[in-house]
Design an enzyme around this catalytic site. Sequence first.
Site, mmCIF file in Angstrom:
data_model
loop_
_atom_site.group_PDB
_atom_site.id
_atom_site.type_symbol
_atom_site.label_atom_id
_atom_site.label_comp_id
_atom_site.label_asym_id
_atom_site.label_seq_id
_atom_site.Cartn_x
_atom_site.Cartn_y
_atom_site.Cartn_z
ATOM 1 N N ARG A 174 38.495 37.160 46.880
ATOM 2 C CA ARG A 174 37.948 36.305 45.817
ATOM 3 C C ARG A 174 36.632 35.679 46.271
ATOM 4 O O ARG A 174 36.357 34.502 46.020
ATOM 5 C CB ARG A 174 38.955 35.215 45.407
ATOM 6 C CG ARG A 174 40.297 35.763 44.958
ATOM 7 C CD ARG A 174 40.206 36.561 43.668
ATOM 8 N NE ARG A 174 41.473 37.228 43.382
ATOM 9 C CZ ARG A 174 41.765 38.486 43.697
ATOM 10 N NH1 ARG A 174 40.858 39.249 44.301
ATOM 11 N NH2 ARG A 174 42.938 39.005 43.409
ATOM 12 N N SER A 247 43.970 31.183 37.382
ATOM 13 C CA SER A 247 44.559 30.870 38.689
ATOM 14 C C SER A 247 43.631 29.930 39.447
ATOM 15 O O SER A 247 42.484 30.275 39.722
ATOM 16 C CB SER A 247 44.780 32.153 39.493
ATOM 17 O OG SER A 247 45.696 32.997 38.841
ATOM 18 N N GLU A 343 40.004 28.446 43.775
ATOM 19 C CA GLU A 343 39.189 29.584 43.341
ATOM 20 C C GLU A 343 37.944 29.126 42.595
ATOM 21 O O GLU A 343 36.860 29.652 42.820
ATOM 22 C CB GLU A 343 40.011 30.529 42.458
ATOM 23 C CG GLU A 343 40.951 31.438 43.221
ATOM 24 C CD GLU A 343 41.420 32.608 42.381
ATOM 25 O OE1 GLU A 343 40.674 33.026 41.476
ATOM 26 O OE2 GLU A 343 42.528 33.105 42.637
#
Length: 347
Positions: A174, A247, A343
Amino acid sequence: MNIAPPLAITTDADLGPLNTFGLPARAARLLRVRGEEDVRALLAEPGWRGEPRLVLGGGSNLVLRGDFAGTVLKVEIAGRRLVGVREDADGAAWIVEAGAGECWHDFVRWTLAQGWPGLENLSLIPGTVGAAPIQNIGAYGVELTERFDALDAIDLDSGETRSFDRTTCAFGYRDSVFKRAAGRWLVLRVRFRLPQAWAPVGRYADVAAELAARGIAAPGAADISDAVIAIRRRKLPDPAKIGNAGSFFKNPVVDAAAWARLAAAHPEAPHYPQRDGSIKLAAGWLIEQAGWKGRNLGPVGCYERQALVLVNRGGACGEDVARLAAAIQADVEARFGIRLEPEPVFV
């Protein structure tokens, strides 16, 4: 700063509708970038170089903590095309290109409609095509890096346009070189390598169960896409109805020793061995075990169907989100000795 037409510039711009969390914020200036020429016109302005800048896609990976005293570049570059077919050591593949402002999910569905499978497991991920490599998205057994070919981006410091391949993107979990140099690069277009020798990736438990429930034993790409869409709609809130950024925390990756300590106390903990010997853990499980699933802290909360998603219950600001995230991090670390990493980008 004086910016002449045809630039689509707005002063004192409302950023609330441009972030999926629905957080209130304003920008001193907002430029809607519909082509490389818009960026070059802005770069020619003498006052541009020294001011804060924020490159914005779909606003689905962003926590705005307050007003932005600079220029927001809202990327709206459109276009989709088949570049051609390439033969290499990995076989034949379609090379497909899309403008950075294209909706990611719409692009995925378009490739499937053209008969070019490969992105189906990444269906319904919010955001734009240009943001996908920045965040290095992945879901349900497929990572963007497996389908990525190259991208073109413009350096907002020098004005140079440069092409990046997998190596120069410096992809991580990510993560990418673009995320680590926020505000420097504006992605213009992205190319994907979609193999003609396609094979379904349906090993992920949720996908396999959804396909089985539908009575599909030999799924095609569209079947997998439909299954992923159904799963995501069941598990995740629609940002149009409940503000969220998907998320919120990365699944932590730990070494074998850390996993052994966790497994001794919690052998039931979901875990996924990686090729390098490390172990990926399920952040949602850690959060749920820490007692946060379905709980609120002020006007924000942990979604009752998926602990990994933080939601705006109404009227929240960026500091409310930051406060909840910090509380969850502290409780998970106190209980498991594992630090969760967000994130989204905080601005």
